[in-house]
Design a protein around this motif. Structure first.
Motif, PDB file in Angstrom:
ATOM      1  N   HIS A   1     -26.616  46.135 -19.071  1.00  0.00           N
ATOM      2  CA  HIS A   1     -27.290  46.047 -17.776  1.00  0.00           C
ATOM      3  C   HIS A   1     -27.485  44.570 -17.436  1.00  0.00           C
TER       4      HIS A   1
ATOM      5  N   ARG B   1     -18.673  49.186 -19.434  1.00  0.00           N
ATOM      6  CA  ARG B   1     -19.264  49.258 -18.104  1.00  0.00           C
ATOM      7  C   ARG B   1     -20.477  48.350 -18.039  1.00  0.00           C
TER       8      ARG B   1
ATOM      9  N   THR C   1     -23.899  47.480 -15.442  1.00  0.00           N
ATOM     10  CA  THR C   1     -24.720  47.989 -14.343  1.00  0.00           C
ATOM     11  C   THR C   1     -25.660  46.871 -13.896  1.00  0.00           C
TER      12      THR C   1
ATOM     13  N   ASP D   1     -22.462  49.375 -10.308  1.00  0.00           N
ATOM     14  CA  ASP D   1     -21.803  49.292 -11.607  1.00  0.00           C
ATOM     15  C   ASP D   1     -20.380  48.791 -11.456  1.00  0.00           C
TER      16      ASP D   1
END
Length: 167
Positions: free
Chosen positions: A79, A113, A115, A152
């Motif tokens: 994140h 990924r 975010t 994202d």
């Protein structure tokens, strides 16, 4: 002027706090009211809070002429928690350089990924870098509602990324 990136360190909390404060109060004037900016960043810099906050993050600092001018930091799960550049340095590729470094670090950590919660001011920047809006959100800060966007970006293998020979 030469821009360099280096790892974010816990002792960077004073510079990070200053960059954040200036970026929110000056850099988001076009997107947020004074009341919203004060709720978001306060009326003064809370250094002990910043010292604690930076201790748990990994990221990078952009330095120009020995002066920190921007930083990005993420928590271990991918994140992107903080992404700020001094308003006087905006539009010069500093944010892009920081984001490239964070994305490379995330790939090296095996993350697929990233975010973030992007402000109204940051959303266009992230969208230009291939991030997508998952949802619009409203958060309450000091009794004031602030709009932002959950965004994202999927991270492929670095070999799958476009090549930019200008770097």
């Amino acid at each position: 002027m030469t821009l360099t990136l280096r790892p974010l360190r816990a002792e960077d909390y004073r510079d990070a706090a200053r960059i954040f404060f200036c970026a929110v109060h000056d850099g988001t004037r076009h997107a947020y009211t004074l009341q919203e900016r004060r709720a978001w960043a306060g009326d003064s810099i809370d250094l002990p809070r910043w010292q604690t906050r930076l201790a748990s993050l990994t990221g990078f600092v952009a330095v120009e002429n020995a002066e920190p001018v921007g930083f990005m930091a993420m928590i271990p799960d991918g994140h992107l928690d903080l992404a700020f550049v001094l308003p006087s340095c905006a539009g010069r590729g500093i944010g892009r350089a920081l984001l490239d470094a964070v994305e490379a670090r995330a790939r090296a950590l095996g993350l697929g990924r990233l975010t973030t919660h992007a402000s109204l001011a940051a959303r266009p920047f992230f969208a230009r870098q291939g991030w997508r809006v998952m949802s619009e959100e409203t958060v309450l800060r000091a009794g004031v509602s602030l709009r932002r966007f959950a965004m994202d970006r999927q991270l492929g293998d670095a070999r799958d990324q476009p090549c930019d020979i200008r770097r």
